[in-house]
Design an enzyme around this catalytic site. Sequence first.
Site, PDB file in Angstrom:
ATOM      1  N   HIS A 206       0.792  -1.235   0.000  1.00  0.00           N
ATOM      2  CA  HIS A 206       0.000   0.000   0.000  1.00  0.00           C
ATOM      3  C   HIS A 206       0.824   1.286   0.000  1.00  0.00           C
ATOM      4  O   HIS A 206       0.273   2.371  -0.029  1.00  0.00           O
ATOM      5  CB  HIS A 206      -0.912   0.026   1.237  1.00  0.00           C
TER       6      HIS A 206
HETATM    7  C1  UD1 Z   1      -1.328   5.585   6.639  1.00  0.00           C
HETATM    8  C2  UD1 Z   1       0.054   5.915   7.192  1.00  0.00           C
HETATM    9  C3  UD1 Z   1       1.019   4.776   6.866  1.00  0.00           C
HETATM   10  C4  UD1 Z   1       0.491   3.438   7.331  1.00  0.00           C
HETATM   11  C5  UD1 Z   1      -0.908   3.233   6.742  1.00  0.00           C
HETATM   12  C6  UD1 Z   1      -1.493   1.934   7.202  1.00  0.00           C
HETATM   13  C7  UD1 Z   1       0.596   8.318   7.198  1.00  0.00           C
HETATM   14  C8  UD1 Z   1       1.409   9.365   6.558  1.00  0.00           C
HETATM   15  N1  UD1 Z   1       0.591   7.120   6.567  1.00  0.00           N
HETATM   16  O1  UD1 Z   1      -1.215   5.551   5.234  1.00  0.00           O
HETATM   17  O2  UD1 Z   1       2.243   5.018   7.517  1.00  0.00           O
HETATM   18  O3  UD1 Z   1       1.337   2.405   6.903  1.00  0.00           O
HETATM   19  O4  UD1 Z   1      -1.734   4.332   7.164  1.00  0.00           O
HETATM   20  O5  UD1 Z   1      -2.778   1.773   6.806  1.00  0.00           O
HETATM   21  O6  UD1 Z   1       0.010   8.565   8.226  1.00  0.00           O
HETATM   22  N2  UD1 Z   1      -8.957   5.393   3.399  1.00  0.00           N
HETATM   23  C9  UD1 Z   1     -10.165   4.763   3.444  1.00  0.00           C
HETATM   24  N3  UD1 Z   1     -10.610   4.354   4.660  1.00  0.00           N
HETATM   25  C10 UD1 Z   1      -9.909   4.548   5.793  1.00  0.00           C
HETATM   26  C11 UD1 Z   1      -8.678   5.204   5.717  1.00  0.00           C
HETATM   27  C12 UD1 Z   1      -8.218   5.597   4.510  1.00  0.00           C
HETATM   28  O7  UD1 Z   1     -10.825   4.570   2.430  1.00  0.00           O
HETATM   29  O8  UD1 Z   1     -10.372   4.163   6.884  1.00  0.00           O
HETATM   30  C13 UD1 Z   1      -8.444   5.851   2.105  1.00  0.00           C
HETATM   31  C14 UD1 Z   1      -8.294   7.354   2.082  1.00  0.00           C
HETATM   32  O9  UD1 Z   1      -9.411   7.939   1.526  1.00  0.00           O
HETATM   33  C15 UD1 Z   1      -7.047   7.594   1.288  1.00  0.00           C
HETATM   34  C16 UD1 Z   1      -6.289   6.294   1.393  1.00  0.00           C
HETATM   35  O10 UD1 Z   1      -7.142   5.319   1.934  1.00  0.00           O
HETATM   36  O11 UD1 Z   1      -7.328   7.817  -0.060  1.00  0.00           O
HETATM   37  C17 UD1 Z   1      -5.066   6.458   2.231  1.00  0.00           C
HETATM   38  O12 UD1 Z   1      -5.363   6.749   3.611  1.00  0.00           O
HETATM   39  P1  UD1 Z   1      -4.366   7.654   4.491  1.00  0.00           P
HETATM   40  O13 UD1 Z   1      -4.757   7.588   5.915  1.00  0.00           O
HETATM   41  O14 UD1 Z   1      -4.238   8.967   3.841  1.00  0.00           O
HETATM   42  O15 UD1 Z   1      -2.952   7.014   4.367  1.00  0.00           O
HETATM   43  P2  UD1 Z   1      -2.503   5.501   4.296  1.00  0.00           P
HETATM   44  O16 UD1 Z   1      -2.022   5.226   2.932  1.00  0.00           O
HETATM   45  O17 UD1 Z   1      -3.536   4.599   4.876  1.00  0.00           O
END
Ligand code: UD1
Length: 366
Positions: A206
């Site tokens: 991811h």
């Molecule tokens: C975040 C952390 C990363 C960790 C990862 C584990 C930061 C900078 N990054 O990255 O270190 O390894 O979490 O999961 O904090 N989304 C959903 N549902 C959710 C959460 C997110 O659909 O519950 C989607 C968001 O809309 C976004 C994407 O997933 O487009 C990424 O989510 P985000 O929290 O921005 O970062 P991660 O890539 O999950």
Amino acid sequence: MTNDIFIIGGARPNFMKIAPLINEFKRQKIRFKFIHTGQHYDFNMSKIFLDNLGIPKPDYFLNAGSGTHASQTAKIMVEFEKVILKEKPRLVIVVGDVNSTIACALVAKKISIEVAHIEAGLRSFDLKMPEEINRRLTDQISDYLFITERSALLNLKNEGIDSSKIFFVGNVMIDNLINNLEKARNTNYFSELDLVCGEYGLVTIHRPSNVDNKRDLINVIEILDYIQSKFKVVFPIHPRTQKNLRKFNLEEEMNKPNLIITEPLGYLEFLNLIINSKFILTDSGGIQEEASYLKIPILTLRNNTERPVTIEEGTNTLIGNDILNLKKYLDKILTDTYKKGNPIEMWDGKAAQRITNTIIEKILKN
Ligand code: UD1
């Protein structure tokens, strides 16, 4: 000032780190409040972990949600500041390296509330990773830095952190793994997916560097295609990866005979898949540690790791995004000639206890 200590959790990898600490705080009757920033909010990115790990309902939910780095971090800061001004905690504990970590540390420190950082000092030396920025900045402003491996000590000293602030305590994530191993075994989740113990590989991918642009994502798909031509593979897919597959019109490419795709899984189900797998392919941070502790071969789809002990002592190998490297190491794994790994110093299930004792000694007794 109340005696409450704030424990911050916000994103999936935080919850397994705070669970053992919360247990230990309860055991030693230390007053705390759990603040959930809402960085992750889907049921299977958050609530299922709280349920699986017996983490209490948050005292405050900041509802930050997704967004750009700036807007997500800013939203957490604005909401957290309201809570911290009202409650004036004695200490704020942050874990890991996600946006919630730096956001809450920064807010606390600016109003002179002490900060403890659990999992401090890890460095990938790659400032393109948002997590590396979060780690470095959090460590610079923390008062108590709890480290999981010796490399962190040197990193922190090189950055001018006074050694009196650094405590080598072990790994709370491994505490949590040890605490839940029996339960995870008993879920037998792997058999629900019709998998056979030791006869499948487990994949998680991811990181932005692997999934945010089309060329990298196609490379990942090629790697998956190769692996599934040799061995059955299960891939619980992160929302970021899922969104990008859709965005680049690559969803069809994931239909392969030996590749099982699932939603993101709960902690116990996922741990069950880890312990019964033959090998793991990942770009996650924490899974490098879990696999190393369990002595399961793990190939990390990155050029660097902030957790070098998993390579030096554990079962981890960095393969970049190079399919030739993958073929070489996969072959070793499948012919049982891959390295076996050693026990890792201080990863003994007692990190939360050491952290709590330090907090009592250094903070609560004063
Ligand atoms: C975040 C952390 C990363 C960790 C990862 C584990 C930061 C900078 N990054 O990255 O270190 O390894 O979490 O999961 O904090 N989304 C959903 N549902 C959710 C959460 C997110 O659909 O519950 C989607 C968001 O809309 C976004 C994407 O997933 O487009 C990424 O989510 P985000 O929290 O921005 O970062 P991660 O890539 O999950």
